[in-house]
Design a protein around this motif. Structure first.
Motif: not given
Lengths: 383, 383
Positions: A167-168, A175-187, A221-223, A250-251
């Motif tokens: 995250a950055k 709320p409703s997100l922020a200047t925030m980029l988040v990438v979460v991955t899973t297998d 964006t949260v992906l 991360l938050a």
């Protein structure tokens, strides 16, 4: 840790020359599969950046093959050319990674109102595409930093699968997100419906519950990307639980690193008639500049907490409100409580508890104090 | 000038010893009639101070004979004892002035959560009751100051009658009133219905359109008293117009003296579909800490204006928004407009114009920038 903790992902971060500082500024995360499930949530700001408009379309079919993220420029308020530039960036990544541009999510962060230098993006994409590796997560996390002072990464372990994220975002957290980029991955093996549902729940209980300065970005964006590489198809509830823990971790890292903050403030609203009441009260406190200045000054000013609570429509009786600050019940029944001189605000962590006595629900929001450094960083950001 | 400009009023301000500084802190305004019409609007904060609870009852019958105002203590969040103290203050004034306690409005301002030293109030009321005179308005205006750096007074001239006022409040200025005490007097002959209607209109167009920091006080009161001493019964529309001008003048004096502010920002929203849309957009900008920090730093950051506009539900198309800062159209059609380096933010007055292009309405809100001094003053206020 990070986005390459789960199997099936490669990542990298490089210096494309977008930042004047010469620090890394372009990241790529590729999902090698065997599955390519993706889900995302975006800012609800109606002035949304070109990459958000683009990426909303990308995720509609539930497939994402890669995400490219740049710092050093938000590509927001850049009109038709900005959208063309995002599209072009996705095409460059698609070409290099051998995927379809329509499956490439694009994220940008930095200053608003300036076009990206596409020649540098082009060279950068070539460079980062060649650099992606199964241990490149940390480099990617570093390349998406703006005013962050540390990279944010996290990992959660499920029953036979892994969830990892980066995250950055160090300001404009709301709320409703922020200047925030988040990438979460899973297998884990997930359907796109599972991924979407789990991500929405996790976001609601994590990124939507931090509110640094009440401001809302154009680019959030949260992906979530799922490769299925573990072969394990988890039960939705269990996966959601682990994903939520990763997002909450991360938050908290975001709040702890918020621009100019000297205190991390945990606002707990107890005895709310319902969750919405609790959230309204907690956010009113989190956005009260006077209270936030008081915390900065080491002043347990419970009157400002009450004044903030009083602006809400939540169910409560002003004559029975209690407020505790760092464990000292400084306000009882809407009036003076225990001796406020017993409140120690010297540590970074501050806990404010409000007792509405109107029901059984409890809600927590995290915020920061309002400091000289916040004013300084945000008055000097673009100059 | 001030509350003794109109015939039929006497006022005074004295030092009762409520302020550690030893400055004047108790004011009294007496209406000698022949009529004793009163109307008031109060804070909408649900955590309201004892004097507000008391004064709401006083004005319900449309008669007010006097108002006593103290700085040096808000008497808010002080429970049953606080209300008894307010009641006692009204009785002391009533006794000294030969009126009914039920016709005495009480206003308090200062720190929340502390009981007033009633022995000092008692002595002070005796003192101020003996001091009231037809030229005591300036002393009264001085005695209600808290962090104000200057006293606020104003006068308006009608056809054969006068409207005069005083105000205090240098922070927590927000819609639905503020940490703001305002007393306006007139020698016009008014019915209580006329007074109430005129005051509500004037307040909506003045004090409700300044928003310094989005915070809302527990004590806000705007009081209008009419003595009828001129013998002139004005047409409601004309009186409302003059009252509105006086209130707008006082409101601007409040913004100009807001705590720690370095810039006074006039936010004009043009082309709104309706007034509510315009107000929502203007307030979203006025409360955006990032934009307010940018103005402090001399940075014409129109992207932050757009990001604030985007959080609203107002009618607009993000692709057609224009923004001008100090006359330079820095944003056109939601993207980069004229060269922002042409914007001069060195003066205290800043004008931000947003063009929604959704209708014909225009709304103006006044606010301030967010500065180091704001943080300093509000972190050190009670310590």
């Amino acid at each position: 840790m990070s986005v390459t903790a789960a199997s099936g992902f490669r990542a990298a971060g490089v210096t494309a020359g977008l930042k004047p500082s010469g620090k890394p500024d372009l990241a790529l995360v590729v999902n090698d599969g065997p599955e390519h499930v993706g889900a995302a949530v975006f800012t609800s700001n109606r002035v949304e950046a070109a990459p958000v408009t683009w990426s909303r379309q990308v995720v509609t079919d539930g497939r994402v093959d890669a995400v490219v993220l740049n710092s050093g420029g938000a590509n927001a308020c850049t009109g038709a050319q900005g959208f063309l530039d995002t599209h072009r960036t996705a095409e460059l990544v698609a070409e290099a990674a051998g995927v379809s541009a329509g499956d490439v999510v694009v994220c940008s962060t930095g200053l608003i109102g300036e076009l990206l230098p596409m020649d540098r993006i082009e060279n950068g994409v070539t460079q980062v595409s060649g650099a992606v590796s199964a241990d490149g997560g940390a480099d990617a996390a570093e390349a998406i930093m703006t005013t962050d002072t540390v990279a944010k990464e996290c990992e959660g372990i499920g029953s036979g699968y892994v969830v990892g994220g980066m995250a950055k975002g160090a300001g404009m957290l709301a709320p409703s997100l922020a200047t925030m980029l988040v990438v979460v991955t899973t297998d884990a093996v997930l359907t796109s419906e599972q991924a979407d549902e789990a991500l929405r729940t996790a976001t609601r209980l994590s990124f939507d519950r931090i509110d640094s300065d009440g401001c809302q970005s154009t680019n959030d964006t949260v992906l979530l990307m799922a490769s299925g590489a573990s072969g394990v198809a988890p039960e939705t509830g269990e996966f959601t639980s682990i994903l939520t823990e990763v997002c909450q971790d991360l938050a908290l890292q975001l709040i702890t690193d918020a621009e100019g903050a000297a205190h991390d403030i945990e606002i707990v609203v107890n005895g709310a008639a319902n969750i919405n009441d609790g959230l309204e009260v907690a956010r009113a406190i989190a956005r009260n500049n006077l209270f936030k200045c008081a915390v900065f000054g080491g002043d347990p000013n419970w009157g400002r907490v009450l004044a903030a609570v009083g602006t809400t429509k939540a169910a409560f009786d002003a004559r029975t409100l209690d407020v505790a600050i760092n464990g000292v019940m400084v306000c009882r029944d809407g009036g003076v409580g225990d001796d406020r001189s017993g409140v120690d605000l010297s540590n970074r962590e501050v806990k404010v508890e409000v007792f509405l006595k109107a029901g059984e629900e409890s809600v927590t929001i995290f915020t920061n104090d309002l400091t000289h450094d916040y004013v300084h960083e945000n008055s000097a950001y673009s100059t």
